[in-house]
Enzyme design. Structure first.
Site, PDB file in Angstrom:
ATOM      1  N   GLY A  90       0.796  -1.230   0.000  1.00 33.44           N
ATOM      2  CA  GLY A  90       0.000   0.000   0.000  1.00 33.44           C
ATOM      3  C   GLY A  90       0.825   1.274   0.000  1.00 33.44           C
ATOM      4  O   GLY A  90       0.328   2.341   0.368  1.00 33.44           O
ATOM      5  N   GLU A 110      10.068   4.922  -5.282  1.00 31.14           N
ATOM      6  CA  GLU A 110      10.240   3.832  -6.263  1.00 31.14           C
ATOM      7  C   GLU A 110      11.319   4.181  -7.287  1.00 31.14           C
ATOM      8  O   GLU A 110      11.714   3.348  -8.094  1.00 31.14           O
ATOM      9  CB  GLU A 110       8.916   3.544  -6.994  1.00 31.14           C
ATOM     10  N   ARG A 153       2.370  -9.411  -9.171  1.00 29.25           N
ATOM     11  CA  ARG A 153       2.203  -8.096  -9.787  1.00 29.25           C
ATOM     12  C   ARG A 153       1.958  -8.285 -11.282  1.00 29.25           C
ATOM     13  O   ARG A 153       2.580  -9.152 -11.904  1.00 29.25           O
ATOM     14  CB  ARG A 153       3.467  -7.254  -9.611  1.00 29.25           C
ATOM     15  N   HIS A 164      -0.282  -2.753 -14.104  1.00 32.25           N
ATOM     16  CA  HIS A 164       0.161  -1.667 -13.219  1.00 32.25           C
ATOM     17  C   HIS A 164       1.415  -2.016 -12.413  1.00 32.25           C
ATOM     18  O   HIS A 164       1.870  -1.225 -11.590  1.00 32.25           O
ATOM     19  CB  HIS A 164      -0.982  -1.254 -12.283  1.00 32.25           C
ATOM     20  N   LEU A 202      -1.263   2.820  -5.972  1.00 29.60           N
ATOM     21  CA  LEU A 202      -0.968   4.234  -6.229  1.00 29.60           C
ATOM     22  C   LEU A 202      -1.762   4.755  -7.434  1.00 29.60           C
ATOM     23  O   LEU A 202      -2.301   5.860  -7.418  1.00 29.60           O
ATOM     24  CB  LEU A 202       0.545   4.387  -6.479  1.00 29.60           C
ATOM     25  N   LYS A 221      -3.340 -23.780 -35.855  1.00 31.44           N
ATOM     26  CA  LYS A 221      -2.794 -25.134 -35.914  1.00 31.44           C
ATOM     27  C   LYS A 221      -3.126 -25.759 -34.563  1.00 31.44           C
ATOM     28  O   LYS A 221      -2.609 -25.355 -33.522  1.00 31.44           O
ATOM     29  CB  LYS A 221      -1.291 -25.104 -36.138  1.00 31.44           C
ATOM     30  N   ASN A 265      10.312 -27.576 -38.416  1.00 30.96           N
ATOM     31  CA  ASN A 265      10.904 -26.598 -37.490  1.00 30.96           C
ATOM     32  C   ASN A 265      12.241 -27.083 -36.935  1.00 30.96           C
ATOM     33  O   ASN A 265      13.301 -26.548 -37.261  1.00 30.96           O
ATOM     34  CB  ASN A 265       9.909 -26.289 -36.369  1.00 30.96           C
TER      35      ASN A 265
HETATM   36  N1  GLY Z   1       4.589  -1.642  -4.526  1.00 32.69           N
HETATM   37  C1  GLY Z   1       5.624  -2.383  -4.027  1.00 32.69           C
HETATM   38  C2  GLY Z   1       5.761  -3.748  -4.577  1.00 32.69           C
HETATM   39  O1  GLY Z   1       5.133  -4.059  -5.561  1.00 32.69           O
HETATM   40  O2  GLY Z   1       6.511  -4.504  -4.038  1.00 32.69           O
END
Ligand code: GLY
Length: 677
Positions: free
Chosen positions: A47, A54, A305, A329, A335, A518, A627
């Protein structure tokens, strides 16, 4: 048909719910489809509201993050009002300590204050002895992510937004570049406008470059006897601000919990906390703020993430005007929630485009002009001979003076084009993109082969598997027809889903009308033999959905017939197991398939040498797909050229008609039939 609101949001995480609330508050009717709220990244997030900590360099991304941070106080107070739940917003500032002396203090965007060793230790007691200085970002802060999750849900309920929890999206159905409905486990959903907000899972629905970046975290509880929890007592040893050290952050909550994060791992969706990663994370955290080593651990967890290659989100239009993207994101979902909601609500409800949005368009990943591979581009000059630049292996290739595989010889004019579905092709060799040692070698080999169809494993592109990055830029998709394949799918359902993704991938490459697939349904990892029943089931469904289906099968004449009857555009029997190079072990059955088929027969898999490619074509196969034998050859470019030539030779030989096999000799200089003087 299920709900039919104005706005349908796919994804019920931070971004999906924030958008739903914003749009509903502006008067739109909104439905949210959510598979499992518990999976959303918000539950794992710390959070932090940390555009400065960052270290995002100046540019559109930092601008977006700073704008969102400035929206936070008002956005949260509106949310808290609606939800009647506190989010524990705390603009506590973030301190970013460093361990190495910095000679040149880089200019950080204001407000940012550099603190030297004495100042930083004065500013925050209890920092590790290795800390030699750091930045103080007074306007960065934090929100309690779990409290925020509760507030978003409460607001959604209060606003009577229609949220369908536990619903899995199966496909985004499209026609004429418009989304027509969303197919789900609970039936079809329709809306005037659709928003994709599916986080780390987005590329299961659309071929977007979004990958899970796993983060492992833990929480300790500050010891009440040793730590003063009052937010006003900054002179004590208590932690009253976020610490953002190298690869580690420590986020104190007002209620005494301290969140420690986070690893950053490329392990796909592998679940769980691992001892090694947690040990390393704890060691970093203890170095930064030693007293946490004595605090009791409360919890471990992990999350995924949604990360893009440039770590910026994808915001704005898709290739369908009635579908907007709000995904990718990365570390900044919490954020960026307010700015994402505001800018996309402006865009969708008021057709107002903020200039910042153009930097976050999905098209940045699909624009060939941006390619870094431009330097090694393979050129096809006007005379159609094959020239490859910047390639040492082409020195060997250049010595091959044979006719280019693309060159049309007069004798070939008797041939008809290869017709698959509604498309015509001059080349009867198909190749792939897998197993090459480098992208350059792959590019050069494909050109040298003269092929016009290249098969691409959708799942490997999705997961950015080695050799599958940058495919959009690597080949000239105006000249090469993409044949998406469902390699890696073990069931009919999986193959159907991946086929739909493949169709989207082709669109992104500019092949709007490409509905080829395919079809590979392969449950057996050892011999990679296809499942005939699953293949037939998937083929039936895909034909119904309008796909041009090219199924990969064992050389089974009955199955080939059944697939033809359900509407497949070709059949692709294997010569021997994929990549085995054993040649055409199934010749007798392939011959029967060729005799009976009314659709093109493509011999796929097992071909190891040009003579085997020629053999398949001499038998009357309409095309071959090769291939491994090219990609893994010592000189793939030369082998590609040889395969191209062999395919032409075999086809010519088939058309020319071979002599019958006899059991006795027949003199090469007969006495009859000679021209006498
Ligand atoms: N926002 C911090 C992280 O993704 O670790």
């Amino acid at each position: 048909m299920n709900s039919s609101s104005e706005i349908l949001i796919i994804g019920g995480g931070t971004i999906g719910l924030s958008l739903a609330i914003e749009m509903k508050m502006r008067g739109a009717s909104v439905t949210v489809i959510s598979r499992d709220f518990k999976e959303a990244a918000i539950h794992a997030a710390a959070g932090m509201l940390a555009p400065q900590a960052e270290g995002i360099p100046p540019g559109p991304m930092l601008d977006l993050c700073l704008r969102s941070r400035s929206l936070y106080p008002d956005w949260l107070s509106k949310l808290e009002q609606v939800a009647a739940v506190s989010t524990d917003y705390w603009p506590c500032g973030i301190l970013a300590p460093v361990y190495e002396p910095i000679s040149d203090i880089p200019p950080a965007s204001p407000p940012a204050i550099w603190l030297d060793r004495d100042a930083i230790h004065q500013h925050q007691r209890g920092l590790g002895a290795d800390v030699v200085g750091g930045w103080w970002f007074p306007e960065d802060g934090q929100v309690d992510s779990r409290a925020l999750a509760k507030a978003l849900w409460a607001a959604v309920r209060e606003l009577k937004i229609d949220v369908r929890e536990g619903v899995t999206v199966e496909a985004i159905a499209q026609q004429n570049q418009r989304v027509t409905c969303i197919r789900t486990s609970a039936g079809d959903f329709q809306a005037q406008h659709y928003i994709l907000a599916t986080g780390a899972w987005s590329n299961q629905l659309l071929p977007l470059p979004i990958y899970p970046k796993k983060g492992q975290m833990l929480a300790v509880r500050a010891h009440p006897s040793s730590v003063e929890l009052s937010p006003t007592n900054s002179q004590s040893g208590s932690l009253q601000r976020v610490l953002f050290g190298p690869d580690t952050y420590i986020v104190p909550r007002r209620h005494g919990q301290i969140v420690i994060g986070a690893t950053s791992e490329d392990v796909g969706f592998t679940p769980g906390n691992t001892p090694a990663e947690m040990q390393a994370l704890l060691a970093r955290a203890i170095r930064l703020y030693p007293q946490i080593q004595h605090y009791p651990i409360q919890e471990f967890w992990w999350g995924f993430r949604p990360t893009t290659p440039d770590e910026w989100p994808i915001l704005g239009p898709s290739s369908c005007p009635n579908l907007t993207l709000a995904v990718g994101h990365h570390r900044n979902g919490i954020l960026l929630a307010p700015i994402t909601a505001v800018l996309l609500a402006d865009l969708i409800l008021q057709q107002k485009t903020d200039p910042l949005l153009e930097h976050f368009s999905a098209s940045r990943f699909f624009n060939r002009q941006n390619s870094q591979t431009k330097q090694t581009v393979v050129c096809l000059p006007a005379d159609n001979s094959t020239t490859i630049k910047n390639s040492p292996s082409m020195l060997a290739y250049a010595t091959l003076q044979a006719t280019s595989a693309r060159e049309t010889s007069p004798s070939l004019s008797v041939d008809t084009p290869l017709i698959i579905g509604k498309r015509q092709f001059n080349s009867r060799l198909m190749t792939g993109t897998g197993k090459y040692r480098s992208i350059a070698e792959m590019q050069q080999s494909i050109i040298a082969s003269g092929c016009e169809i290249v098969t691409v494993a959708v799942r490997r592109v999705q997961t950015n598997a080695p050799g599958h990055q940058g495919l959009a830029e690597a080949l000239d998709w105006k000249k090469i027809w993409m044949l998406p394949n469902t390699a890696g799918c073990q069931t009919a359902e999986e193959a159907i889903r991946v086929a739909r993704l493949g169709r989207e991938m082709a669109k992104i490459l500019g092949q709007e009308d490409n509905n080829f697939v395919k079809l590979e349904v392969i449950p057996d990892p050892k011999y990679l033999l296809p499942d005939p029943i699953g293949t037939l089931q998937a083929a039936e469904q895909l034909v119904k959905e309008g796909f041009t289906v090219l199924p990969y099968i064992n050389a089974d004449p009955m199955l080939a017939k059944r697939l033809e009857e359900v509407g497949c555009a070709t059949v692709m029997p294997l010569g021997s197991p994929i990549g085995s190079g054993q040649g055409i072990k199934t010749a007798a059955n392939i011959q029967i398939i060729i005799e009976n088929a009314k659709v093109p027969v493509v011999v796929d898999a097992g071909i190891g040498t040009p003579s085997e490619a020629a053999q398949a074509m001499e038998m009357g196969a309409d095309a071959v797909l090769i291939n491994s034998a090219i990609a893994l050859a010592k000189n793939p470019v030369a082998m590609a050229k040889a395969m191209g030539m062999a395919t032409i030779a075999g086809r010519l030989a088939y058309l020319a008609g071979r002599i019958p096999v006899k059991s006795t000799a027949s003199a090469s200089s007969p006495l009859t039939g000679i021209i006498s003087q």
